[in-house]
Write a protein that holds these residues in place. Structure first.
Motif, PDB file in Angstrom:
ATOM      1  N   ALA A 196      31.562  40.238  30.160  1.00  0.00           N
ATOM      2  CA  ALA A 196      30.704  39.251  30.825  1.00  0.00           C
ATOM      3  C   ALA A 196      31.460  37.950  31.060  1.00  0.00           C
ATOM      4  O   ALA A 196      31.319  37.321  32.124  1.00  0.00           O
ATOM      5  N   ALA A 197      32.268  37.535  30.086  1.00  0.00           N
ATOM      6  CA  ALA A 197      33.037  36.291  30.229  1.00  0.00           C
ATOM      7  C   ALA A 197      34.079  36.428  31.340  1.00  0.00           C
ATOM      8  O   ALA A 197      34.284  35.496  32.122  1.00  0.00           O
ATOM      9  N   GLU A 198      34.733  37.578  31.422  1.00  0.00           N
ATOM     10  CA  GLU A 198      35.700  37.808  32.502  1.00  0.00           C
ATOM     11  C   GLU A 198      35.007  37.746  33.858  1.00  0.00           C
ATOM     12  O   GLU A 198      35.505  37.127  34.798  1.00  0.00           O
ATOM     13  N   LEU A 199      33.845  38.364  33.945  1.00  0.00           N
ATOM     14  CA  LEU A 199      33.069  38.358  35.187  1.00  0.00           C
ATOM     15  C   LEU A 199      32.588  36.941  35.509  1.00  0.00           C
ATOM     16  O   LEU A 199      32.672  36.483  36.648  1.00  0.00           O
ATOM     17  N   ALA A 200      32.097  36.241  34.506  1.00  0.00           N
ATOM     18  CA  ALA A 200      31.605  34.875  34.700  1.00  0.00           C
ATOM     19  C   ALA A 200      32.718  33.953  35.195  1.00  0.00           C
ATOM     20  O   ALA A 200      32.478  33.095  36.050  1.00  0.00           O
ATOM     21  N   SER A 247      37.514  31.011  29.855  1.00  0.00           N
ATOM     22  CA  SER A 247      36.880  29.694  29.932  1.00  0.00           C
ATOM     23  C   SER A 247      35.357  29.769  29.918  1.00  0.00           C
ATOM     24  O   SER A 247      34.702  28.824  29.480  1.00  0.00           O
ATOM     25  N   ALA A 248      34.786  30.872  30.359  1.00  0.00           N
ATOM     26  CA  ALA A 248      33.317  30.996  30.340  1.00  0.00           C
ATOM     27  C   ALA A 248      32.772  30.901  28.916  1.00  0.00           C
ATOM     28  O   ALA A 248      31.646  30.436  28.710  1.00  0.00           O
ATOM     29  N   LEU A 249      33.568  31.316  27.937  1.00  0.00           N
ATOM     30  CA  LEU A 249      33.116  31.229  26.544  1.00  0.00           C
ATOM     31  C   LEU A 249      33.081  29.788  26.045  1.00  0.00           C
ATOM     32  O   LEU A 249      32.317  29.468  25.145  1.00  0.00           O
ATOM     33  N   GLU A 250      33.906  28.918  26.632  1.00  0.00           N
ATOM     34  CA  GLU A 250      33.905  27.507  26.238  1.00  0.00           C
ATOM     35  C   GLU A 250      32.560  26.860  26.530  1.00  0.00           C
ATOM     36  O   GLU A 250      32.104  25.993  25.795  1.00  0.00           O
ATOM     37  N   HIS A 251      31.946  27.264  27.645  1.00  0.00           N
ATOM     38  CA  HIS A 251      30.719  26.633  28.110  1.00  0.00           C
ATOM     39  C   HIS A 251      29.471  27.471  27.852  1.00  0.00           C
ATOM     40  O   HIS A 251      28.382  27.098  28.285  1.00  0.00           O
ATOM     41  N   ALA A 266      18.376  34.635  35.097  1.00  0.00           N
ATOM     42  CA  ALA A 266      19.693  35.265  35.014  1.00  0.00           C
ATOM     43  C   ALA A 266      20.055  35.966  36.315  1.00  0.00           C
ATOM     44  O   ALA A 266      19.194  36.543  36.975  1.00  0.00           O
ATOM     45  N   ARG A 267      21.319  35.895  36.658  1.00  0.00           N
ATOM     46  CA  ARG A 267      21.810  36.618  37.831  1.00  0.00           C
ATOM     47  C   ARG A 267      21.972  38.089  37.485  1.00  0.00           C
ATOM     48  O   ARG A 267      21.863  38.950  38.331  1.00  0.00           O
ATOM     49  N   MET A 268      22.265  38.360  36.180  1.00  0.00           N
ATOM     50  CA  MET A 268      22.411  39.731  35.717  1.00  0.00           C
ATOM     51  C   MET A 268      22.418  39.762  34.199  1.00  0.00           C
ATOM     52  O   MET A 268      22.511  38.718  33.555  1.00  0.00           O
ATOM     53  N   ILE A 269      22.319  40.970  33.666  1.00  0.00           N
ATOM     54  CA  ILE A 269      22.382  41.201  32.228  1.00  0.00           C
ATOM     55  C   ILE A 269      23.586  42.086  31.970  1.00  0.00           C
ATOM     56  O   ILE A 269      23.780  43.086  32.658  1.00  0.00           O
ATOM     57  N   VAL A 270      24.399  41.707  30.984  1.00  0.00           N
ATOM     58  CA  VAL A 270      25.540  42.528  30.579  1.00  0.00           C
ATOM     59  C   VAL A 270      25.345  42.852  29.111  1.00  0.00           C
ATOM     60  O   VAL A 270      25.218  41.947  28.287  1.00  0.00           O
TER      61      VAL A 270
END
Length: 165
Positions: A27-31, A89-93, A116-120
């Motif tokens: 999810a973080a990679e996608l975000a 970087s998505a995990l930072e925020h 939510a735009r999606m659920i992972v």
């Protein structure tokens, strides 16, 4: 590039397992690619609704204590993931969210609440009788969600013979 927080977030339900870690990393990679935020959700199973449990009047402190422990576990999991996967970087925020109830219901309600735009989510990949007996939370979320759902499975561990080559 859009400013973080402007697009709909990706909801990532976690149970602190390795399956959850795999899903959170995906999810973080996608975000990061979508310029999206992540909301990490943990559902504390409502003891009043769980089969095999009884509601004990006047003993709600047990449930609060359980929520407190779950909140600590969620924060520890979150910080561990931030440290372990610092390049994402998505995990930072990312933000965390703790709710009480039946997991499938609360995942769907939380997705709607945060728009939510999606659920992972991760999947243990049970099959056969285990799946029939326990049901699949991931499968139920896929069937009932009004947003796209991505199910992430862990890579199967290879046996020791192939690791030695």
């Amino acid at each position: 590039m859009k400013e973080k927080g402007k697009s709909k977030p990706i909801l990532v339900p976690v149970d602190f397992s390795s399956h959850s870690e795999t899903a959170l990393v995906s999810a973080a990679e996608l975000a990061d690619k979508l310029d999206s935020d992540i909301v990490i959700l943990h559902v504390v199973h409502d003891l009043n609704e769980a089969p095999g449990y009884y509601s004990v009047k006047g003993r709600d402190k047990q449930l609060r204590r359980m929520e407190d422990v779950a909140a600590e576990m969620l924060e520890e999991f979150f910080h561990k993931m931030q440290k372990k996967h610092a390049s994402l970087s998505a995990l930072e925020h990312a933000t965390t969210m703790l709710v009480v109830g039946l997991p499938v219901n609360r995942i769907l309600e939380s997705a709607k609440k945060i728009r939510a735009r999606m659920i992972v989510m991760g999947s243990q990949g049970r099959t056969g009788l285990a799946r029939a007996m326990l049901g699949s939370k991931a499968e139920q979320v896929v069937r009932l969600a009004s947003v796209p759902v991505m199910i992430v499975k862990e890579e199967k561990k290879s046996d020791s013979k192939s690791d030695n080559s």
